[in-house]
Design a protein around this motif. Structure first.
Motif, short mmCIF file in Angstrom:
data_model
loop_
_atom_site.label_atom_id
_atom_site.label_comp_id
_atom_site.label_asym_id
_atom_site.label_seq_id
_atom_site.Cartn_x
_atom_site.Cartn_y
_atom_site.Cartn_z
N ARG A 14 10.43 -0.05 3.19
CA ARG A 14 10.64 1.17 3.99
C ARG A 14 11.31 0.87 5.33
NH1 ARG A 14 4.59 2.84 3.65
NH2 ARG A 14 4.55 0.59 3.39
N HIS A 48 0.81 -1.22 0.00
CA HIS A 48 0.00 0.00 0.00
C HIS A 48 0.85 1.27 0.00
CE1 HIS A 48 0.87 -0.40 4.32
NE2 HIS A 48 0.65 0.89 4.40
N GLY A 49 2.15 1.14 0.25
CA GLY A 49 3.02 2.31 0.28
C GLY A 49 3.53 2.69 -1.09
N LYS A 50 4.29 3.78 -1.13
CA LYS A 50 4.83 4.24 -2.41
C LYS A 50 6.29 3.87 -2.57
CE LYS A 50 5.62 8.92 -0.63
NZ LYS A 50 5.29 10.36 -0.79
N ARG A 51 6.89 3.26 -1.52
CA ARG A 51 8.29 2.82 -1.60
C ARG A 51 8.40 1.38 -1.13
NH1 ARG A 51 12.87 6.62 0.74
NH2 ARG A 51 14.10 5.37 -0.71
N ARG A 53 3.45 -4.16 -7.48
CA ARG A 53 2.47 -3.09 -7.63
C ARG A 53 2.40 -2.31 -6.31
NH1 ARG A 53 -3.20 -5.28 -9.06
NH2 ARG A 53 -2.07 -6.14 -10.86
N LEU A 54 2.81 -1.02 -6.36
CA LEU A 54 2.80 -0.18 -5.17
C LEU A 54 1.54 0.68 -5.12
CD1 LEU A 54 6.55 0.96 -5.17
CD2 LEU A 54 5.50 -0.95 -3.92
N ARG A 55 1.35 1.38 -3.99
CA ARG A 55 0.15 2.19 -3.75
C ARG A 55 -1.11 1.37 -4.00
NH1 ARG A 55 1.60 8.42 -5.50
NH2 ARG A 55 3.78 8.35 -4.88
#
Length: 390
Positions: free
Chosen positions: A40, A34-37, A126-128
């Motif tokens: 983390r 669900h994150g953009k990186r 697949r991010l976000r």
């Protein structure tokens, strides 16, 4: 709806390892986060240099409702296997203390290595992709995320715990386990600094920034010999973080500031020296002053203390009691204690015993390692083990 062999939820240490291993077996793998990186927590760890494993990994370094659960995964994918992977990718590393291995340069190298492994194995990342729904679909699962629906034969949950919410930690994995009828044990912050009772905070706050080697001991007898750091809020440092995982609310922690018998040596060797002066040889001067004032101990030459007084001082120095007011919580905790009950999982494959093709790996599971690379090794070992069978 696109069909995959494997969907892994969580692009952290365990999820990346599992996805890469499954991909190497020719499985069609989708890795969602669900994150953009990616990775983390890896990037934040070890002061940005990632304490990626430890030379001395062994099952006794893990807290778990079933102490035998970690044995299979740790034996099948060891610290030496991960070190070999690091070396294969040409990442320079060093041992800091107590077997802890860090990147010479940056934690980004570990993330890049894992991404390369995934890319080489054909994994789709697949991010976000916030997970909106997970349902059973025949023998497999349907996952709805970010406006897309995907199906899979095997679903792996590597969503982490509750520690460090600022980088996206959430109870998602626990809720999913409960959705499918798995028991989740109560969670709490682990490897975390202590806060102090108001009266202790008032007297000890002037020591903020003072550090010293100690042996910290919990009420169950667990001991860690490392440094302790006084802070504006309480106490921290490796010994405190380690013992916090063994501490229960309301209990005391004892700190060995000086080994038992050291004071008796001082009386023999330096009888004319005042206690404060003698103690300042071994302990920070500010700590000595506050200790004597706090415990109402009169400062005088060592030879002037009667045996009863020496015994009291000896006890204080060898087992200084401190009753934490609490911990700093998940905000600064490095790990989450508790989680998916290991009795619900296969120790060999990480699959849920009563939900075929559903797997839980990494921090979401009730396995917590010591400070010093042990938790990353659990992530690599558990991820690898699931990756061989999904």
């Amino acid at each position: 709806m696109k069909a995959w062999d494997v969907i892994v939820i969580g692009a952290g240490a365990a999820g990346l390892m599992c996805a890469a291993e499954a991909g190497k077996r020719g499985r069609r793998v989708l890795l969602l986060d669900h994150g953009k990186r990616i990775g983390r927590k890896i990037l934040m760890s070890g002061g940005g240099r990632c304490n990626f494993t430890n030379y001395f990994v062994e099952p006794s370094a893990y807290l778990c409702g079933n102490p035998h659960f970690v044995k299979s995964a740790l034996a099948r994918y060891t610290q030496w296997d991960f070190i070999a992977l690091v070396e294969k990718h040409g990442i320079a590393y060093h041992e800091k203390t107590l077997g802890q291995l860090f990147c010479d340069d940056s934690a980004q190298e570990i993330v890049d290595m894992l991404v390369k492994e995934c890319e080489g194995a054909g994994v789709t990342i697949r991010l976000r992709a916030e997970i909106l729904d997970v349902d059973r679909l025949g023998d497999g699962f349907m996952v709805a995320a970010a406006g897309q629906e995907d199906s899979c034969q095997s679903l792996v949950v590597a969503s982490g715990g509750l520690s460090m919410p600022k980088i996206g930690a959430s109870p998602f994995g626990y809720k999913l386990a409960e959705q499918f009828g798995l028991k989740v044990l109560p969670t709490r912050a682990g490897l975390v600094p202590f806060t102090l009772q108001p009266e202790d905070k008032e007297t000890l706050e002037p020591l903020a920034g003072v550090s010293l080697p100690v042996v910290a001991e919990s009420e169950d007898g667990t001991r860690f010999a490392e440094s302790m750091l006084f802070t504006h809020r309480g106490v921290s440092g490796p010994s405190v973080l380690q013992i916090s995982s063994y501490w229960q609310a309301g209990e005391q922690v004892h700190f060995e500031l000086l080994p038992a018998g050291r004071l008796a040596e001082g009386v023999l060797d330096s009888p004319n020296q005042e206690l404060k002066t003698w103690l300042s040889r071994y302990l920070p001067k500010r700590l000595v002053e506050i200790l004597l004032e706090r415990e109402k101990i009169t400062n005088k030459p060592l030879k002037q203390y009667v045996p009863k007084e020496l015994a009291i001082i000896e006890q204080l120095l060898s087992a200084w009691p401190l009753k934490p007011g609490g911990t700093e919580g998940y905000r600064t905790a490095e790990v989450t204690l508790g989680g998916v009950d290991t009795d619900e999982l296969s120790s060999k494959t990480m699959m849920a015993n009563k939900v075929p093709n559903l797997y839980f790996i990494g921090e979401v599971v009730d396995v917590t390692g010591w400070l010093g690379g042990y938790n990353f090794q659990w992530a690599w070992s558990a991820g690898w083990s699931a990756g061989q069978v999904v």
